[in-house]
Design an enzyme around this catalytic site. Structure first.
Site, PDB file in Angstrom:
ATOM      1  N   GLY A   1      62.149  38.807  48.769  1.00  0.00           N
ATOM      2  CA  GLY A   1      61.485  38.030  47.736  1.00  0.00           C
ATOM      3  C   GLY A   1      60.613  38.961  46.923  1.00  0.00           C
ATOM      4  O   GLY A   1      60.008  39.883  47.471  1.00  0.00           O
TER       5      GLY A   1
ATOM      6  N   GLY B   1      60.388  42.826  47.943  1.00  0.00           N
ATOM      7  CA  GLY B   1      61.140  42.784  49.192  1.00  0.00           C
ATOM      8  C   GLY B   1      62.389  41.963  48.947  1.00  0.00           C
ATOM      9  O   GLY B   1      62.971  42.022  47.871  1.00  0.00           O
TER      10      GLY B   1
ATOM     11  N   ARG C   1      50.205  31.382  58.435  1.00  0.00           N
ATOM     12  CA  ARG C   1      50.678  31.496  57.058  1.00  0.00           C
ATOM     13  C   ARG C   1      51.314  30.166  56.663  1.00  0.00           C
ATOM     14  O   ARG C   1      52.225  29.674  57.334  1.00  0.00           O
ATOM     15  CB  ARG C   1      51.713  32.603  56.918  1.00  0.00           C
ATOM     16  CG  ARG C   1      52.218  32.743  55.481  1.00  0.00           C
ATOM     17  CD  ARG C   1      53.565  33.399  55.415  1.00  0.00           C
ATOM     18  NE  ARG C   1      54.049  33.509  54.036  1.00  0.00           N
ATOM     19  CZ  ARG C   1      55.326  33.555  53.708  1.00  0.00           C
ATOM     20  NH1 ARG C   1      56.252  33.501  54.638  1.00  0.00           N
ATOM     21  NH2 ARG C   1      55.684  33.656  52.447  1.00  0.00           N
TER      22      ARG C   1
ATOM     23  N   LYS D   1      57.237  34.874  63.331  1.00  0.00           N
ATOM     24  CA  LYS D   1      56.716  36.235  63.351  1.00  0.00           C
ATOM     25  C   LYS D   1      55.277  36.162  63.842  1.00  0.00           C
ATOM     26  O   LYS D   1      54.521  35.285  63.416  1.00  0.00           O
ATOM     27  CB  LYS D   1      56.772  36.861  61.961  1.00  0.00           C
ATOM     28  CG  LYS D   1      56.389  38.340  61.919  1.00  0.00           C
ATOM     29  CD  LYS D   1      56.528  38.884  60.498  1.00  0.00           C
ATOM     30  CE  LYS D   1      56.175  40.371  60.451  1.00  0.00           C
ATOM     31  NZ  LYS D   1      56.264  40.911  59.064  1.00  0.00           N
TER      32      LYS D   1
ATOM     33  N   GLU E   1      50.099  41.741  55.473  1.00  0.00           N
ATOM     34  CA  GLU E   1      49.750  40.335  55.326  1.00  0.00           C
ATOM     35  C   GLU E   1      49.151  39.769  56.610  1.00  0.00           C
ATOM     36  O   GLU E   1      48.286  38.886  56.562  1.00  0.00           O
ATOM     37  CB  GLU E   1      50.978  39.534  54.901  1.00  0.00           C
ATOM     38  CG  GLU E   1      51.466  39.906  53.501  1.00  0.00           C
ATOM     39  CD  GLU E   1      52.726  39.181  53.099  1.00  0.00           C
ATOM     40  OE1 GLU E   1      52.615  38.065  52.556  1.00  0.00           O
ATOM     41  OE2 GLU E   1      53.817  39.722  53.336  1.00  0.00           O
TER      42      GLU E   1
ATOM     43  N   ARG F   1      67.906  35.576  45.390  1.00  0.00           N
ATOM     44  CA  ARG F   1      67.451  34.607  44.396  1.00  0.00           C
ATOM     45  C   ARG F   1      67.662  35.169  42.994  1.00  0.00           C
ATOM     46  O   ARG F   1      67.441  36.351  42.735  1.00  0.00           O
ATOM     47  CB  ARG F   1      65.972  34.282  44.586  1.00  0.00           C
ATOM     48  CG  ARG F   1      65.643  33.621  45.908  1.00  0.00           C
ATOM     49  CD  ARG F   1      64.152  33.349  46.019  1.00  0.00           C
ATOM     50  NE  ARG F   1      63.764  33.131  47.400  1.00  0.00           N
ATOM     51  CZ  ARG F   1      62.609  33.505  47.926  1.00  0.00           C
ATOM     52  NH1 ARG F   1      61.708  34.122  47.171  1.00  0.00           N
ATOM     53  NH2 ARG F   1      62.333  33.265  49.189  1.00  0.00           N
TER      54      ARG F   1
ATOM     55  N   ASP G   1      70.537  44.136  50.351  1.00  0.00           N
ATOM     56  CA  ASP G   1      69.727  45.190  50.953  1.00  0.00           C
ATOM     57  C   ASP G   1      69.659  46.384  49.999  1.00  0.00           C
ATOM     58  O   ASP G   1      70.687  47.013  49.707  1.00  0.00           O
ATOM     59  CB  ASP G   1      70.327  45.615  52.299  1.00  0.00           C
ATOM     60  CG  ASP G   1      69.426  46.566  53.068  1.00  0.00           C
ATOM     61  OD1 ASP G   1      69.002  47.593  52.497  1.00  0.00           O
ATOM     62  OD2 ASP G   1      69.155  46.296  54.248  1.00  0.00           O
TER      63      ASP G   1
ATOM     64  N   HIS H   1      53.209  34.849  47.517  1.00  0.00           N
ATOM     65  CA  HIS H   1      52.863  36.204  47.979  1.00  0.00           C
ATOM     66  C   HIS H   1      51.374  36.498  47.774  1.00  0.00           C
ATOM     67  O   HIS H   1      50.976  37.665  47.655  1.00  0.00           O
ATOM     68  CB  HIS H   1      53.692  37.287  47.263  1.00  0.00           C
ATOM     69  CG  HIS H   1      55.151  37.235  47.539  1.00  0.00           C
ATOM     70  ND1 HIS H   1      56.095  37.509  46.566  1.00  0.00           N
ATOM     71  CD2 HIS H   1      55.856  36.930  48.659  1.00  0.00           C
ATOM     72  CE1 HIS H   1      57.310  37.395  47.080  1.00  0.00           C
ATOM     73  NE2 HIS H   1      57.191  37.033  48.350  1.00  0.00           N
TER      74      HIS H   1
ATOM     75  N   ILE I   1      60.855  47.107  49.448  1.00  0.00           N
ATOM     76  CA  ILE I   1      61.413  47.916  48.361  1.00  0.00           C
ATOM     77  C   ILE I   1      60.323  48.739  47.697  1.00  0.00           C
ATOM     78  O   ILE I   1      60.490  49.941  47.455  1.00  0.00           O
ATOM     79  CB  ILE I   1      62.119  47.015  47.329  1.00  0.00           C
ATOM     80  CG1 ILE I   1      63.319  46.313  47.963  1.00  0.00           C
ATOM     81  CG2 ILE I   1      62.557  47.819  46.111  1.00  0.00           C
ATOM     82  CD1 ILE I   1      63.969  45.267  47.071  1.00  0.00           C
ATOM     83  N   GLY I   2      59.201  48.102  47.405  1.00  0.00           N
ATOM     84  CA  GLY I   2      58.113  48.793  46.717  1.00  0.00           C
ATOM     85  C   GLY I   2      57.566  49.975  47.485  1.00  0.00           C
ATOM     86  O   GLY I   2      57.138  50.971  46.894  1.00  0.00           O
ATOM     87  N   GLU I   3      57.613  49.898  48.822  1.00  0.00           N
ATOM     88  CA  GLU I   3      57.068  50.969  49.660  1.00  0.00           C
ATOM     89  C   GLU I   3      58.098  52.047  49.985  1.00  0.00           C
ATOM     90  O   GLU I   3      57.715  53.131  50.462  1.00  0.00           O
ATOM     91  CB  GLU I   3      56.520  50.384  50.963  1.00  0.00           C
ATOM     92  CG  GLU I   3      55.322  49.466  50.769  1.00  0.00           C
ATOM     93  CD  GLU I   3      54.917  48.738  52.038  1.00  0.00           C
ATOM     94  OE1 GLU I   3      55.200  49.264  53.139  1.00  0.00           O
ATOM     95  OE2 GLU I   3      54.315  47.651  51.939  1.00  0.00           O
TER      96      GLU I   3
ATOM     97  N   ASN J   1      53.526  33.429  61.498  1.00  0.00           N
ATOM     98  CA  ASN J   1      54.283  33.152  60.272  1.00  0.00           C
ATOM     99  C   ASN J   1      55.559  32.450  60.707  1.00  0.00           C
ATOM    100  O   ASN J   1      56.513  33.091  61.163  1.00  0.00           O
ATOM    101  CB  ASN J   1      54.587  34.456  59.536  1.00  0.00           C
ATOM    102  CG  ASN J   1      55.338  34.241  58.236  1.00  0.00           C
ATOM    103  OD1 ASN J   1      55.787  33.139  57.935  1.00  0.00           O
ATOM    104  ND2 ASN J   1      55.501  35.302  57.473  1.00  0.00           N
TER     105      ASN J   1
END
Length: 414
Positions: A221, A219, A100, A29, A394, A250, A292, A189, A341-343, A22
């Site tokens: 994003g 995240g 990616r 990455k 991913e 953003r 953050d 995504h 964030i979601g996790e 990535n």
């Protein structure tokens, strides 16, 4: 890459490993995966490329180290990766490299074996993703030089969303803008949304083909997606990753007239306005403190007013978009949270599910609080609309899609 010699790694996938890359504008990455065995032997991040402080963090079989990159180039980063592969004794076993690629436009609706023609197609999408595709191309070219014998495959963020119907992807703008310039909603995504939808179906014990899911990748994003029968039918990001939800830096959705207004009022160019919407807005702009979520939640606990507003706006926009995705499908069978964030943010998930009571959502407080730091599972109360935390991967999805394409092509050639 010193140290004691390590035993050769054995791969269940016909003796071949898949390297996933990535490449960003200043980072690479990477991860080395055995798709069939689910094993990760090597991972890491080279960052601040192009600057004097470039470095790489490498993890080999759980052992971590940092490496200075004096030249700060992509080639130097790939030399570090190649050295780690040599250390493991698997460099010759890297049979495929999955890349990616952020934007594939309308041309690419599935992974593609990278040929000169495909690379030209990726280059043609640079105007749609000027911050991302050039870096993806640079990474591809450096990887091809470093691993000339491997098959290189492009996996596109936008490909999963090419199944969206025209009613979802068209903007209400002059038709020539779409026909001549590609102005439409593409979404991003895609690998994450596809991966977590499949994992959510497994967790619910139902076929993905029967489910209507709203997936939320949250995240730095952020985007949400309506996944109907395993296919994307709508998503929150659009022509660029700037559209949709409030994100780390953003803005997400704003009135298009804002550009002209603030350009005249503040004496900014349109490109400067766009840069501010991408880099100085979102949670950072609202809070005046940070992008953050962990830092923001801590500050909110201390009564920081700007942070409280940032969190409230983030949750409000997210709940509204998730409800809209449910409406796009006619019914919803589950809500899925993923990404950093979601996790990990029980606060965000709980606040969103409270707002989505209109859909039948209700949080199980204990399960929600427990679903952090890699713990996933159902966080909804018994009898309520299913809500789940699913850890995205991913890199594994890119590796799986890379190997699936190569197996398909091998079958065709046979």
């Amino acid at each position: 890459m010193g140290g004691a010699a390590r035993p050769r790694a054995h791969c269940q996938n016909g003796g071949m490993w898949t390297l996933v890359l990535n490449c960003g504008s200043s980072s690479v990455k990477f991860a080395l995966l055995d798709v069939q065995g689910g094993q990760v032997r090597l991972s890491g991040l080279a960052e601040r490329l192009g600057s004097a402080g470039a470095s790489a963090r490498v993890e080999v079989d759980g052992a971590r180290r940092a490496v200075d990159l004096a030249g700060g180039s992509y080639a130097e980063a790939f030399a570090v990766i190649a050295g780690a592969l040599d250390e493991l004794g698997v460099r010759e076993q890297v049979g495929a490299v999955g890349h990616r690629v952020v934007h594939g436009g309308e041309r690419f609706s599935a992974p593609a074996l990278i040929t000169p023609e495909v690379l030209a197609g990726i280059r043609a999408c640079v105007p749609l993703a000027p911050l991302h595709n050039p870096a993806n191309i640079a990474g591809i070219e450096a990887a091809q030089a470093a691993f000339p014998e491997a098959a290189h495959v492009a996996v596109f963020d936008t490909a999963f969303h090419q199944s969206m119907p025209e009613v979802a992807f068209r903007y209400a703008v002059p038709g020539d803008w779409y026909r001549q310039h590609g102005v439409r909603r593409y979404g991003f995504h895609g690998t994450s949304h596809a991966f977590v939808a499949a994992r959510a179906a497994d967790a619910l014990g139902r076929p993905l083909s029967e489910l209507n899911l709203v997936t939320a990748h949250l995240g730095n994003g952020c985007s949400v997606c309506a996944v109907q029968g395993g296919r994307s039918v709508d998503t929150s990001m659009g022509l660029t990753p700037l559209e949709g939800l409030v994100m780390g830096t953003r803005s997400g959705d704003v009135d298009p007239g804002l550009h002209d207004y603030i350009a005249r009022q503040a004496g900014l160019s349109l490109s400067e306005v766009t840069a501010a919407l991408n880099r100085e807005s979102g949670l950072l702009g609202l809070s005046g403190l940070s992008n953050d979520m962990r830092e923001l939640e801590e500050a909110a606990g201390r009564g920081h007013a700007g942070v409280r507003l940032a969190l409230d706006v983030f949750v409000h926009r997210l709940a509204k978009q998730m409800a809209g995705m449910a409406a796009a499908m006619g019914r919803v069978d589950g809500l899925v949270f993923t990404g950093g964030i979601g996790e990990n943010s029980a606060f965000v998930r709980g606040a969103v599910l409270s707002k989505l009571a209109v859909l039948g959502a209700q949080v199980d407080e204990a399960a929600n609080e427990a679903a952090v730091r890699g713990q996933s599972g159902v966080i909804s109360a018994p009898g309520a609309l299913a809500a789940l935390v699913v850890n995205t991967n991913e890199e594994l999805m890119i590796a799986q899609q890379t190997q699936a394409l190569l197996a398909e092509q091998k079958g065709v050639q046979a």
